[in-house]
Design an enzyme around this catalytic site. Structure first.
Site, mmCIF file in Angstrom:
data_model
loop_
_atom_site.group_PDB
_atom_site.id
_atom_site.type_symbol
_atom_site.label_atom_id
_atom_site.label_comp_id
_atom_site.label_asym_id
_atom_site.label_seq_id
_atom_site.Cartn_x
_atom_site.Cartn_y
_atom_site.Cartn_z
ATOM 1 N N THR A 126 0.818 -1.210 0.000
ATOM 2 C CA THR A 126 0.000 0.000 0.000
ATOM 3 C C THR A 126 0.854 1.264 0.000
ATOM 4 O O THR A 126 1.985 1.254 0.508
ATOM 5 C CB THR A 126 -0.913 0.005 1.247
ATOM 6 O OG1 THR A 126 -1.468 1.299 1.434
ATOM 7 C CG2 THR A 126 -0.136 -0.338 2.518
ATOM 8 N N ASP A 127 0.287 2.349 -0.501
ATOM 9 C CA ASP A 127 0.998 3.639 -0.462
ATOM 10 C C ASP A 127 1.180 4.145 0.967
ATOM 11 O O ASP A 127 2.018 5.007 1.226
ATOM 12 C CB ASP A 127 0.275 4.691 -1.320
ATOM 13 C CG ASP A 127 -1.164 4.968 -0.910
ATOM 14 O OD1 ASP A 127 -1.667 4.313 0.037
ATOM 15 O OD2 ASP A 127 -1.798 5.834 -1.547
ATOM 16 N N GLU A 128 0.399 3.576 1.918
ATOM 17 C CA GLU A 128 0.455 4.087 3.287
ATOM 18 C C GLU A 128 1.805 3.843 3.947
ATOM 19 O O GLU A 128 2.123 4.466 4.960
ATOM 20 C CB GLU A 128 -0.683 3.492 4.126
ATOM 21 C CG GLU A 128 -2.039 3.804 3.512
ATOM 22 C CD GLU A 128 -3.208 3.619 4.442
ATOM 23 O OE1 GLU A 128 -3.034 3.737 5.660
ATOM 24 O OE2 GLU A 128 -4.309 3.367 3.937
ATOM 25 N N TYR A 150 -1.274 -0.082 11.163
ATOM 26 C CA TYR A 150 -1.533 -0.789 9.891
ATOM 27 C C TYR A 150 -0.382 -0.548 8.915
ATOM 28 O O TYR A 150 0.202 -1.484 8.355
ATOM 29 C CB TYR A 150 -2.856 -0.321 9.275
ATOM 30 C CG TYR A 150 -2.997 -0.689 7.801
ATOM 31 C CD1 TYR A 150 -3.062 -2.029 7.407
ATOM 32 C CD2 TYR A 150 -3.057 0.291 6.804
ATOM 33 C CE1 TYR A 150 -3.172 -2.369 6.055
ATOM 34 C CE2 TYR A 150 -3.167 -0.041 5.465
ATOM 35 C CZ TYR A 150 -3.221 -1.379 5.085
ATOM 36 O OH TYR A 150 -3.328 -1.719 3.751
ATOM 37 N N LYS A 154 2.431 -3.145 7.326
ATOM 38 C CA LYS A 154 2.619 -3.356 5.882
ATOM 39 C C LYS A 154 4.068 -3.027 5.487
ATOM 40 O O LYS A 154 4.659 -3.706 4.650
ATOM 41 C CB LYS A 154 1.635 -2.514 5.064
ATOM 42 C CG LYS A 154 0.181 -2.935 5.182
ATOM 43 C CD LYS A 154 -0.108 -4.335 4.660
ATOM 44 C CE LYS A 154 0.010 -4.454 3.155
ATOM 45 N NZ LYS A 154 -0.474 -5.785 2.673
HETATM 46 P P1 NAD Z 1 -9.812 -6.929 2.948
HETATM 47 O O1 NAD Z 1 -9.728 -6.595 4.393
HETATM 48 O O2 NAD Z 1 -11.074 -6.682 2.220
HETATM 49 O O3 NAD Z 1 -9.446 -8.481 2.730
HETATM 50 C C1 NAD Z 1 -8.389 -9.093 3.398
HETATM 51 C C2 NAD Z 1 -8.598 -10.598 3.301
HETATM 52 O O4 NAD Z 1 -7.496 -11.246 3.973
HETATM 53 C C3 NAD Z 1 -9.878 -11.084 3.985
HETATM 54 O O5 NAD Z 1 -10.556 -11.992 3.149
HETATM 55 C C4 NAD Z 1 -9.384 -11.767 5.258
HETATM 56 O O6 NAD Z 1 -10.234 -12.828 5.681
HETATM 57 C C5 NAD Z 1 -8.022 -12.263 4.816
HETATM 58 N N1 NAD Z 1 -7.080 -12.447 5.930
HETATM 59 C C6 NAD Z 1 -6.784 -11.560 6.922
HETATM 60 N N2 NAD Z 1 -5.884 -12.108 7.758
HETATM 61 C C7 NAD Z 1 -5.608 -13.351 7.290
HETATM 62 C C8 NAD Z 1 -4.749 -14.405 7.716
HETATM 63 N N3 NAD Z 1 -3.994 -14.298 8.825
HETATM 64 N N4 NAD Z 1 -4.712 -15.541 6.986
HETATM 65 C C9 NAD Z 1 -5.467 -15.668 5.859
HETATM 66 N N5 NAD Z 1 -6.313 -14.712 5.426
HETATM 67 C C10 NAD Z 1 -6.372 -13.566 6.129
HETATM 68 O O7 NAD Z 1 -8.587 -6.178 2.272
HETATM 69 P P2 NAD Z 1 -8.431 -5.575 0.807
HETATM 70 O O8 NAD Z 1 -8.919 -4.185 0.817
HETATM 71 O O9 NAD Z 1 -8.972 -6.530 -0.181
HETATM 72 O O10 NAD Z 1 -6.838 -5.514 0.707
HETATM 73 C C11 NAD Z 1 -6.095 -6.591 0.125
HETATM 74 C C12 NAD Z 1 -4.621 -6.220 0.135
HETATM 75 O O11 NAD Z 1 -4.439 -5.016 -0.626
HETATM 76 C C13 NAD Z 1 -4.058 -5.933 1.521
HETATM 77 O O12 NAD Z 1 -2.775 -6.503 1.608
HETATM 78 C C14 NAD Z 1 -3.997 -4.413 1.592
HETATM 79 O O13 NAD Z 1 -2.968 -3.983 2.439
HETATM 80 C C15 NAD Z 1 -3.749 -4.059 0.149
HETATM 81 N N6 NAD Z 1 -4.232 -2.727 -0.269
HETATM 82 C C16 NAD Z 1 -5.532 -2.371 -0.070
HETATM 83 C C17 NAD Z 1 -5.989 -1.122 -0.505
HETATM 84 C C18 NAD Z 1 -7.423 -0.685 -0.339
HETATM 85 O O14 NAD Z 1 -7.744 0.468 -0.632
HETATM 86 N N7 NAD Z 1 -8.340 -1.546 0.093
HETATM 87 C C19 NAD Z 1 -5.094 -0.240 -1.131
HETATM 88 C C20 NAD Z 1 -3.768 -0.642 -1.329
HETATM 89 C C21 NAD Z 1 -3.354 -1.895 -0.901
#
Ligand code: NAD
Length: 328
Positions: A126-128, A150, A154
């Site tokens: 993530t950009d964060e 968070y 990351k």
């Molecule tokens: P989300 O919270 O919707 O989904 C995360 C998934 O991971 C869930 O299905 C959860 O059950 C699973 N999970 C959590 N802990 C786990 C573990 N210990 N073992 C197995 N599964 C586990 O998140 P998202 O928004 O889909 O984000 C997905 C990825 O993208 C993350 O790594 C996040 O940091 C990154 N990201 C998200 C965004 C955003 O805007 N949502 C932006 C940039 C990067």
């Protein structure tokens, strides 16, 4: 081609898996996909097809090394989405879960991929991790200055990825994306929370003065970029994925209110989030130049489609649905 996707029942991971199974990524039309997901509050098995001949779903934890080692032999790639992701939760009692799943979980995924000689790993970050930037934008070589637990977890996972590449030569590529929006997101997050509440005529909480600025990217564009990195990226490289689409939280809330047909007076200011980052901005020239990435979903259309999706999917609303909103 066999691809293991962690966190594939969440918002972005499930979009990636649905697209791959639907033949949306050229060359991967017959790929076999295994999803490993712990089904935390943010994961929903219903985000994925109930039964699909090329999908295997395993309910499991990415910290479970024996499980991953039993699954991974013969796999070509891992796309690692699994993480605890809600910044607000990381500010409270759940902080330990962030470091466990995001840092230890990533290290476990890397260890298993190394042991099983998986060809490539894409680590979704993530950009964060960069912190907050007053002016200009971050290139991939900027130092990591994460502010929330968070973001710190990351950043730790990104450094774990780097170490497995540098020390062991594991082919791992890291992506750092801006804020995503789109269907199937957990309703705790800003866009679905505001949308479902505004559609129901309920007030929405805006942190501080609403001037915090984020770049917004449609989930489909993020997943296409991840696929480009999987196919054409280079081992050990980091790729920023941006949109150039900056909005303050207040501007976004006002746009959502318009799309929901709600009065802007429903946007209520609340005490600011602790340590709230003021501004994120990515320089994503590298992925555009090297891999030909360009976002395809225009923000206004993508946001309108997203609101329409939540309007239709009232079963996802966390509160009662007034008849007017459902018919909307
Ligand atoms: P989300 O919270 O919707 O989904 C995360 C998934 O991971 C869930 O299905 C959860 O059950 C699973 N999970 C959590 N802990 C786990 C573990 N210990 N073992 C197995 N599964 C586990 O998140 P998202 O928004 O889909 O984000 C997905 C990825 O993208 C993350 O790594 C996040 O940091 C990154 N990201 C998200 C965004 C955003 O805007 N949502 C932006 C940039 C990067």
């Amino acid at each position: 081609m066999k691809v293991l996707v962690t966190g594939g029942a969440g918002f972005i991971g499930s979009h990636y898996v649905r697209t791959m199974l639907a033949g949306g990524y050229r060359g991967y039309e017959s790929a076999r996909v295994t999803v490993v997901d712990a089904l935390t509050y943010a994961g929903d098995r219903a985000n994925l097809p109930v039964a699909h001949p090329r999908l295997r779903f395993v309910e499991g934890d990415v910290c479970d090394l024996p499980l991953l080692r039993s699954l991974l032999p013969g796999y070509d790639a891992v796309v690692h989405f699994a993480a605890e992701t809600h910044v607000d939760r990381s500010l409270g009692d759940a902080a330990a879960a962030f470091f466990r799943s995001n840092v230890l979980g990533t290290q476990t995924v890397l260890e298993a991929a190394l042991a099983c000689e998986v060809g490539r790993v894409v680590h979704v970050s993530t950009d964060e991790v960069y912190g907050s930037i007053a002016q200009g934008s971050w290139t991939e070589d900027r130092p990591l200055e994460p502010n929330s637990p968070y973001a710190a977890s990351k950043a730790g996972s990104d450094l774990a990825a780097r170490s497995y590449w540098r020390t062991h030569g594991l082919d791992v590529r890291v992506t750092r994306c801006s804020n995503n929006y789109g269907p199937y997101q957990d309703v705790e997050k800003l866009v679905p929370l505001f949308t479902t509440r505004l559609l129901a005529g309920l007030p929405v909480p805006l942190y501080g003065d609403g001037s915090n600025e984020r770049e917004w990217l449609h989930v489909d564009d993020h997943c296409r970029a991840i696929q480009l990195v999987l196919e054409g990226g280079r081992a050990g490289e980091i790729y920023n994925i941006g949109s150039g689409n900056a909005r303050t939280n207040l501007e976004l809330a006002e746009q959502l209110a318009r799309l929901c047909g709600a009065d802007a007076s429903l946007i209520r200011r609340v005490t600011d989030r602790k340590g709230h980052d003021q501004r994120y901005a990515l320089d994503d020239a590298k992925i555009r130049r090297d891999l030909g990435y360009a976002p395809a979903v225009a923000f206004d259309r993508g946001l309108a489609d997203t609101v329409a999706w939540y309007r239709r999917h009232t079963e996802r609303w966390p509160h009662p649905v007034p008849a007017r909103a459902a018919l909307g």
